[in-house]
Design a protein around this motif. Sequence first.
Motif, mmCIF file in Angstrom:
data_model
loop_
_atom_site.group_PDB
_atom_site.id
_atom_site.type_symbol
_atom_site.label_atom_id
_atom_site.label_comp_id
_atom_site.label_asym_id
_atom_site.label_seq_id
_atom_site.Cartn_x
_atom_site.Cartn_y
_atom_site.Cartn_z
ATOM 1 N N CYS A 141 0.826 -1.217 0.000
ATOM 2 C CA CYS A 141 0.000 0.000 0.000
ATOM 3 C C CYS A 141 0.861 1.269 0.000
ATOM 4 O O CYS A 141 0.557 2.241 -0.704
ATOM 5 N N VAL A 142 1.928 1.261 0.802
ATOM 6 C CA VAL A 142 2.834 2.418 0.841
ATOM 7 C C VAL A 142 3.415 2.674 -0.546
ATOM 8 O O VAL A 142 3.475 3.818 -1.023
ATOM 9 N N ALA A 143 3.847 1.597 -1.230
ATOM 10 C CA ALA A 143 4.419 1.741 -2.578
ATOM 11 C C ALA A 143 3.396 2.275 -3.562
ATOM 12 O O ALA A 143 3.712 3.117 -4.411
ATOM 13 N N CYS A 144 2.141 1.801 -3.465
ATOM 14 C CA CYS A 144 1.086 2.271 -4.375
ATOM 15 C C CYS A 144 0.778 3.749 -4.161
ATOM 16 O O CYS A 144 0.594 4.502 -5.124
ATOM 17 N N ILE A 145 0.729 4.171 -2.899
ATOM 18 C CA ILE A 145 0.483 5.587 -2.597
ATOM 19 C C ILE A 145 1.606 6.447 -3.173
ATOM 20 O O ILE A 145 1.368 7.509 -3.775
ATOM 21 N N LEU A 146 2.835 5.976 -3.018
ATOM 22 C CA LEU A 146 3.985 6.706 -3.557
ATOM 23 C C LEU A 146 3.904 6.797 -5.079
ATOM 24 O O LEU A 146 4.171 7.842 -5.675
ATOM 25 N N ALA A 147 3.503 5.691 -5.718
ATOM 26 C CA ALA A 147 3.376 5.673 -7.181
ATOM 27 C C ALA A 147 2.298 6.658 -7.648
ATOM 28 O O ALA A 147 2.473 7.359 -8.654
ATOM 29 N N LEU A 148 1.185 6.733 -6.914
ATOM 30 C CA LEU A 148 0.110 7.658 -7.272
ATOM 31 C C LEU A 148 0.563 9.117 -7.116
ATOM 32 O O LEU A 148 0.176 9.985 -7.908
ATOM 33 N N LEU A 149 1.383 9.389 -6.091
ATOM 34 C CA LEU A 149 1.930 10.733 -5.930
ATOM 35 C C LEU A 149 2.834 11.091 -7.103
ATOM 36 O O LEU A 149 2.842 12.227 -7.586
ATOM 37 N N PHE A 150 3.610 10.116 -7.577
ATOM 38 C CA PHE A 150 4.448 10.333 -8.756
ATOM 39 C C PHE A 150 3.593 10.682 -9.962
ATOM 40 O O PHE A 150 3.863 11.640 -10.694
ATOM 41 N N TRP A 187 10.372 14.506 0.808
ATOM 42 C CA TRP A 187 10.039 13.966 2.116
ATOM 43 C C TRP A 187 9.067 12.797 2.004
ATOM 44 O O TRP A 187 9.029 11.921 2.892
ATOM 45 N N HIS A 188 8.266 12.755 0.922
ATOM 46 C CA HIS A 188 7.384 11.601 0.712
ATOM 47 C C HIS A 188 8.203 10.311 0.575
ATOM 48 O O HIS A 188 7.832 9.263 1.107
ATOM 49 N N ILE A 189 9.320 10.399 -0.161
ATOM 50 C CA ILE A 189 10.165 9.223 -0.379
ATOM 51 C C ILE A 189 10.827 8.789 0.924
ATOM 52 O O ILE A 189 10.873 7.591 1.244
ATOM 53 N N TYR A 190 11.300 9.767 1.701
ATOM 54 C CA TYR A 190 11.924 9.419 2.985
ATOM 55 C C TYR A 190 10.897 8.801 3.935
ATOM 56 O O TYR A 190 11.198 7.823 4.637
ATOM 57 N N ALA A 191 9.686 9.372 3.962
ATOM 58 C CA ALA A 191 8.630 8.835 4.834
ATOM 59 C C ALA A 191 8.257 7.417 4.419
ATOM 60 O O ALA A 191 8.055 6.536 5.272
ATOM 61 N N ALA A 192 8.173 7.180 3.099
ATOM 62 C CA ALA A 192 7.829 5.843 2.605
ATOM 63 C C ALA A 192 8.903 4.828 2.985
ATOM 64 O O ALA A 192 8.602 3.716 3.431
#
Length: 430
Positions: A97-106, A114-119
Amino acid sequence: MKQTKNEIHNDSYGSILRIPSFCVLLVGRLISGAGQILFSMATMWYILQLTESALAAALIPMLPYFIYAFLGIPLATISDRLPKKQLLIWTDILRACVACILALLFMSGQMVPWHIYAANLLIAILGFLFNPATQTVIPAILPNPSKQLAPANALLNSSSKTIELLGYAIGGILVAFISVQSILFIYALTFLVSSLSIVFIHIPVTKVVKQKGISGFMRDSIQGITFLFSRKILACCIIFGAIINFAGAPLHIFTPIFANMVLHAGPQGYGLLQSAFAAGSIAGSLLSGKYAKRLSLARWFLISYLISGASLLLMPMFPNLYIAIACSFLLMLGLALVNVPLVTSILLSTPEEKRGRVMNSMGVLMSGISNPLGLLLGGWFIETYNPSWVYMGIGVFVVIMGLTSLFVRPFREEQGTHSRTQKASISSEV
């Protein structure tokens, strides 16, 4: 009474690979391990391109070390308190789920560093909940853990090193030709596959023993450390391991410098040395997994340190790329030889409800603290002294530590106990 053929060979690698639950867990871990390498490379590369700062990129692989050093033991305590099967499944799902949220932000163009560091932080925390649960589960799914745990650990270690060896090469190609969001979705898929594989594994329910309140949680957390130091042989292993990790940590810095300044082999030489390191780790894990019960821990420490120390001494004495590759292989083979017997011994002697805390405590004490300190000191050494002398100095130190193990009382007592056990076992088979 003579043993049957099946009893004699039930600790072989073939017999371990015929255990369905273990195979499913192994495949799931390999798939998710490959995804983790891909995720780390992709996010690190993106940060480097975005900030043009090597330090900003280096923070990504450093984050798990900091989390492990400061939160490894409390996270293992939480892991020991939760149902293992559900914990394994949900930590995998949450990482996806964390990876999917990060992908959607991309994809939406809203990504900031900071999104990448938080993930990466969240994924590291979930990983340190997952790993202690795995170490508790593996002995539970083996029909005969006293005989099968060593080869099972060896298979897990060697296969994970193989994935690491291949993963970075394949990952480099994928990062170059595939978009970051696509890589993140691939990463999420690997963890979904891993979680699905765990659904089909029968995992016995682990008894949970916990003390109430914050003070109870603190007392539970230190039980891993107190257990390790309640047995003299384990305490000696931890101390020796921490000292060697402290001395060996600078090799991460020294290797590219040694390849460039001493061997004059450039990045290709560095890559070959790194490949030899991985191959040596695989070979050492498989060898010690097969013969773990033949020797005592004291003897494994002695053999491991003598091989590793001699390899470090020979590399600068004969500055040739091919000799350095052979020595790099032997160096990591030597260091890997002691890992499987040590981990197996601790797992088998630890009560099931404490395994996560004990194993994470061992990791924090042996590497979580000593590795960062060793890297800091190593950075100063490499700036001050010739790399050849540094290699030889570490080699001499490792050999001395190996020879010192012969005179450490708990090691000597453990060697005597092991010899008597071996003789009794041989007598019972005749």
